[in-house]
Design an enzyme around this catalytic site. Structure first.
Site, short mmCIF file in Angstrom:
data_model
loop_
_atom_site.label_atom_id
_atom_site.label_comp_id
_atom_site.label_asym_id
_atom_site.label_seq_id
_atom_site.Cartn_x
_atom_site.Cartn_y
_atom_site.Cartn_z
N GLY A 105 -6.54 -31.98 -63.53
CA GLY A 105 -7.23 -30.83 -62.95
C GLY A 105 -7.61 -31.11 -61.52
O GLY A 105 -7.00 -31.94 -60.85
N CYS A 106 -8.64 -30.43 -61.03
CA CYS A 106 -9.12 -30.64 -59.67
C CYS A 106 -9.40 -32.13 -59.45
O CYS A 106 -10.06 -32.76 -60.26
CB CYS A 106 -10.39 -29.83 -59.43
N PHE A 107 -8.90 -32.70 -58.36
CA PHE A 107 -8.97 -34.16 -58.20
C PHE A 107 -10.32 -34.70 -57.78
O PHE A 107 -10.54 -35.92 -57.83
CB PHE A 107 -7.88 -34.68 -57.26
N TRP A 108 -11.26 -33.89 -57.40
CA TRP A 108 -12.56 -34.40 -56.93
C TRP A 108 -13.31 -35.15 -58.03
O TRP A 108 -13.75 -36.27 -57.83
CB TRP A 108 -13.42 -33.26 -56.41
N PRO B 248 -12.29 -36.32 -61.13
CA PRO B 248 -11.65 -37.53 -61.66
C PRO B 248 -11.78 -38.73 -60.72
O PRO B 248 -11.96 -39.86 -61.19
CB PRO B 248 -10.19 -37.10 -61.85
#
Length: 213
Positions: free
Chosen positions: A16-19, A21
């Site tokens: 998903g959105c990489f921020w 993780p």
């Protein structure tokens, strides 16, 4: 600051959105460096505005003696919904594990086997060989840490540039702290075990204690 390289391995995954993780894994002992980027597609030199068929992803550099890849895979599946509901955002948020070695592939299969035995549903995650990882723009690196101006001001005394800071273990941990995945006490305790001179450990710890979150 824990800049170990010998014996380190890399993992690339998309959830998903990489921020978030990046912050999640960056908070974990055994992770040496993190960075956000784009992977899994064919477009050359993707950007956030022109991602093409790539997905938002993170690259982890880790110490396999402290954090086995199999554990990374377990954390991966326990912390996101691998289904891309109704093709939401196309491939931008595709769940993906990109193995770099036969051993990583075997670890993925072992975790999948354990999930099946536990009665968990088959994840809609693409599992395929790693090809290329394109780093994301600087504003997408350590996103949560950079939302705290005082933290950046205090850390400026330790690094020559933001780009240098982004590639450190300390920045990974503090990004996890800013998102709420860890706390200051845990980071300070870990720093005391980093392979650094005591005076350097104390200098870093003093800076962390000065930060106003």
């Amino acid at each position: 600051m824990k800049e170990m390289t010998q014996g380190m391995e890399k993992a690339v995954l998309a959830m998903g959105c990489f921020w978030s993780p990046e912050a999640l894994f960056g908070s974990m002992p055994g992770i040496i460096r993190t960075r956000t980027g784009y992977t899994g597609g064919t477009l050359a030199d993707p950007t956030y505005r022109h991602m093409g068929d790539h997905s938002e992803a993170i690259e982890l550099e880790y110490d396999p003696d402290e954090l086995p890849y199999e554990e990374i895979v377990r954390v991966f599946w326990e912390n996101h919904n691998p289904a891309n509901i109704n093709d939401y955002k196309g491939r931008q948020y595709q769940s993906m594990l990109l193995y770099r070695t036969p051993e990583q592939k075997d670890d993925i299969e072992q975790v999948l086997k354990a999930r099946r035995a536990a009665g968990k549903p088959e994840p809609a995650t693409e599992v395929k060989p790693f090809t290329v990882f394109y780093p994301a723009e600087e504003r997408h690196q350590k996103y949560y840490l950079k939302r705290h101006p005082d933290a950046l001001k205090k850390l400026a005394a330790l690094y020559l540039s933001i780009a240098e800071m982004d590639r450190t273990t300390l920045a990974a941990r503090l990004n996890g702290l800013a998102k709420g995945y860890t706390n200051r006490s845990r980071i300070l305790e870990e720093i005391s075990d980093w392979p650094l001179p005591v005076m350097e450990q104390e200098r870093i710890a003093a800076r962390i204690k000065e930060i106003r979150w």
